[in-house]
Motif scaffolding. Structure first.
Motif, PDB file in Angstrom:
ATOM      1  N   LYS A 237     -72.383  13.649  44.386  1.00 23.53           N
ATOM      2  CA  LYS A 237     -71.190  12.803  44.483  1.00 23.53           C
ATOM      3  C   LYS A 237     -70.148  13.229  43.456  1.00 23.53           C
ATOM      4  N   ARG A 238     -70.584  13.584  42.274  1.00 21.05           N
ATOM      5  CA  ARG A 238     -69.649  14.019  41.236  1.00 21.05           C
ATOM      6  C   ARG A 238     -69.030  15.370  41.590  1.00 21.05           C
ATOM      7  N   ILE A 239     -69.795  16.246  42.220  1.00 21.71           N
ATOM      8  CA  ILE A 239     -69.246  17.533  42.655  1.00 21.71           C
ATOM      9  C   ILE A 239     -68.208  17.307  43.749  1.00 21.71           C
ATOM     10  N   GLU A 240     -68.500  16.396  44.671  1.00 19.13           N
ATOM     11  CA  GLU A 240     -67.516  16.058  45.703  1.00 19.13           C
ATOM     12  C   GLU A 240     -66.255  15.463  45.083  1.00 19.13           C
ATOM     13  N   PHE A 241     -66.412  14.658  44.046  1.00 14.65           N
ATOM     14  CA  PHE A 241     -65.268  14.073  43.361  1.00 14.65           C
ATOM     15  C   PHE A 241     -64.422  15.157  42.698  1.00 14.65           C
ATOM     16  N   ARG A 242     -65.077  16.195  42.175  1.00 13.65           N
ATOM     17  CA  ARG A 242     -64.345  17.326  41.599  1.00 13.65           C
ATOM     18  C   ARG A 242     -63.454  17.979  42.652  1.00 13.65           C
TER      19      ARG A 242
ATOM     20  N   ILE B 146     -60.430  15.926  43.160  1.00 15.65           N
ATOM     21  CA  ILE B 146     -59.465  16.108  42.072  1.00 15.65           C
ATOM     22  C   ILE B 146     -58.686  17.405  42.277  1.00 15.65           C
ATOM     23  N   ILE B 147     -59.374  18.465  42.663  1.00 18.73           N
ATOM     24  CA  ILE B 147     -58.708  19.747  42.906  1.00 18.73           C
ATOM     25  C   ILE B 147     -57.694  19.602  44.041  1.00 18.73           C
ATOM     26  N   GLN B 148     -58.099  18.941  45.111  1.00 20.56           N
ATOM     27  CA  GLN B 148     -57.189  18.743  46.233  1.00 20.56           C
ATOM     28  C   GLN B 148     -55.971  17.920  45.829  1.00 20.56           C
ATOM     29  N   LEU B 149     -56.187  16.851  45.062  1.00 18.47           N
ATOM     30  CA  LEU B 149     -55.061  16.030  44.595  1.00 18.47           C
ATOM     31  C   LEU B 149     -54.107  16.828  43.720  1.00 18.47           C
ATOM     32  N   ALA B 150     -54.668  17.615  42.819  1.00 16.33           N
ATOM     33  CA  ALA B 150     -53.828  18.383  41.899  1.00 16.33           C
ATOM     34  C   ALA B 150     -52.997  19.418  42.641  1.00 16.33           C
ATOM     35  N   LEU B 151     -53.623  20.159  43.527  1.00 14.64           N
ATOM     36  CA  LEU B 151     -52.895  21.219  44.219  1.00 14.64           C
ATOM     37  C   LEU B 151     -51.930  20.668  45.273  1.00 14.64           C
ATOM     38  N   THR B 152     -52.348  19.630  45.985  1.00 16.28           N
ATOM     39  CA  THR B 152     -51.451  19.004  46.953  1.00 16.28           C
ATOM     40  C   THR B 152     -50.275  18.346  46.242  1.00 16.28           C
ATOM     41  N   GLY B 153     -50.565  17.658  45.149  1.00 16.67           N
ATOM     42  CA  GLY B 153     -49.501  17.037  44.353  1.00 16.67           C
ATOM     43  C   GLY B 153     -48.532  18.076  43.815  1.00 16.67           C
ATOM     44  N   PHE B 154     -49.066  19.205  43.374  1.00 14.18           N
ATOM     45  CA  PHE B 154     -48.206  20.277  42.860  1.00 14.18           C
ATOM     46  C   PHE B 154     -47.275  20.792  43.953  1.00 14.18           C
TER      47      PHE B 154
ATOM     48  N   LEU C 138     -52.182  14.969  33.488  1.00 11.90           N
ATOM     49  CA  LEU C 138     -52.894  14.369  32.359  1.00 11.90           C
ATOM     50  C   LEU C 138     -53.969  13.422  32.864  1.00 11.90           C
ATOM     51  N   TRP C 139     -53.611  12.572  33.813  1.00 12.94           N
ATOM     52  CA  TRP C 139     -54.594  11.629  34.354  1.00 12.94           C
ATOM     53  C   TRP C 139     -55.686  12.334  35.148  1.00 12.94           C
ATOM     54  N   LEU C 140     -55.311  13.342  35.902  1.00  8.92           N
ATOM     55  CA  LEU C 140     -56.327  14.094  36.645  1.00  8.92           C
ATOM     56  C   LEU C 140     -57.245  14.877  35.704  1.00  8.92           C
ATOM     57  N   SER C 141     -56.702  15.369  34.597  1.00 12.11           N
ATOM     58  CA  SER C 141     -57.547  16.079  33.634  1.00 12.11           C
ATOM     59  C   SER C 141     -58.495  15.121  32.908  1.00 12.11           C
ATOM     60  N   LEU C 142     -58.060  13.888  32.682  1.00 11.23           N
ATOM     61  CA  LEU C 142     -58.963  12.887  32.113  1.00 11.23           C
ATOM     62  C   LEU C 142     -60.139  12.629  33.063  1.00 11.23           C
ATOM     63  N   LEU C 143     -59.830  12.495  34.350  1.00 10.22           N
ATOM     64  CA  LEU C 143     -60.894  12.316  35.350  1.00 10.22           C
ATOM     65  C   LEU C 143     -61.805  13.537  35.404  1.00 10.22           C
ATOM     66  N   TRP C 144     -61.208  14.718  35.367  1.00 10.48           N
ATOM     67  CA  TRP C 144     -61.977  15.969  35.423  1.00 10.48           C
ATOM     68  C   TRP C 144     -62.914  16.064  34.223  1.00 10.48           C
TER      69      TRP C 144
ATOM     70  N   ASP D  13     -65.317  25.580  35.777  1.00  7.40           N
ATOM     71  CA  ASP D  13     -64.454  24.686  35.006  1.00  7.40           C
ATOM     72  C   ASP D  13     -63.257  25.427  34.404  1.00  7.40           C
ATOM     73  N   ASN D  14     -63.504  26.579  33.815  1.00  4.25           N
ATOM     74  CA  ASN D  14     -62.422  27.305  33.154  1.00  4.25           C
ATOM     75  C   ASN D  14     -61.410  27.867  34.142  1.00  4.25           C
ATOM     76  N   VAL D  15     -61.871  28.315  35.285  1.00  6.14           N
ATOM     77  CA  VAL D  15     -60.946  28.837  36.292  1.00  6.14           C
ATOM     78  C   VAL D  15     -60.010  27.736  36.765  1.00  6.14           C
ATOM     79  N   PHE D  16     -60.563  26.571  37.081  1.00  7.39           N
ATOM     80  CA  PHE D  16     -59.696  25.487  37.542  1.00  7.39           C
ATOM     81  C   PHE D  16     -58.857  24.905  36.418  1.00  7.39           C
ATOM     82  N   ALA D  17     -59.352  24.950  35.197  1.00  5.15           N
ATOM     83  CA  ALA D  17     -58.521  24.520  34.066  1.00  5.15           C
ATOM     84  C   ALA D  17     -57.291  25.418  33.955  1.00  5.15           C
TER      85      ALA D  17
END
Length: 193
Positions: free
Chosen positions: A45-50, A53-61, A85-91, A131-135
């Motif tokens: 579930k946490r991997i799916e949540f990741r 987050i990636i989809q939200l960040a890239l779509t939002g961008f 900032l908020w997405l990175s806190l979740l990440w 983690d580092n690649v997506f960061a």
């Protein structure tokens, strides 16, 4: 005759206690398996949540970049670092919980012959991992939005400062790692012994 009856009674008690011990071992093994399944489910579930987050960040961008450039709205572009900032806190919170889950599974559940989490940890590259690649992608997209927002309207000093501050905090959250949880678990178990 009395001794034979006594021996049978002791023998019966011994067999009964052996059966109880075997049942306790089977019950403990079932509980351990259930715990492993529950933790693996939490991990998935946490991997799916990741991925969310990636989809939200890239779509939002993409959406913020398109709207900000097309409509020449620098404030929209300067909003993206706040969103990141908020997405990175979740990440970060999600990454730490995954580390704790994996550390617990590796130290408390995995048996000698099945050591998936330990093998996974030894095979992962410390610098270039997921983690580092997506960061880097998150930080790069944030810097692009910040740069275009500043280029469009450099007079928005307050918003530029707030967006820059959010970018610095995001970089800190995504790139600075806490101590690995396995070290914490190992040192705490040694101090108990």
């Amino acid at each position: 005759m009395e001794q034979t009856g006594l021996e049978h009674a002791h023998d019966g008690e011994y067999q009964e206690s052996q059966a109880q011990m075997e049942e306790a071992v089977r019950s403990a093994a079932r509980l351990k398996e259930m715990e492993l399944r529950t933790l693996r489910s939490e991990e998935l579930k946490r991997i799916e949540f990741r991925h969310t987050i990636i989809q939200l960040a890239l779509t939002g961008f993409g959406a913020i970049l398109a709207l900000g450039i097309q409509q020449k709205l620098s404030l929209v572009l300067l909003f993206y670092p706040f969103l990141m900032l908020w997405l990175s806190l979740l990440w970060r919170q999600n990454a730490e919980m995954l580390t704790k889950l994996r550390g617990y599974i590796a130290t408390h559940i995995e048996s000698e012959e099945h050591q998936w989490e330990r093998a996974l940890k030894t095979q992962s590259h410390p610098t270039w991992n997921y983690d580092n690649v997506f960061a880097c992608i998150f930080i790069g997209s944030e810097l692009i939005a910040l740069g275009i927002g500043i280029a469009q309207n450099p007079q928005n000093i307050v918003f530029i400062i707030i967006a820059s501050f959010c970018t610095v905090i995001t970089v800190f959250l995504l790139l600075v790692r806490s101590l690995p949880i396995t070290e914490f678990v190992d040192t705490s178990s040694e101090s108990i012994s």
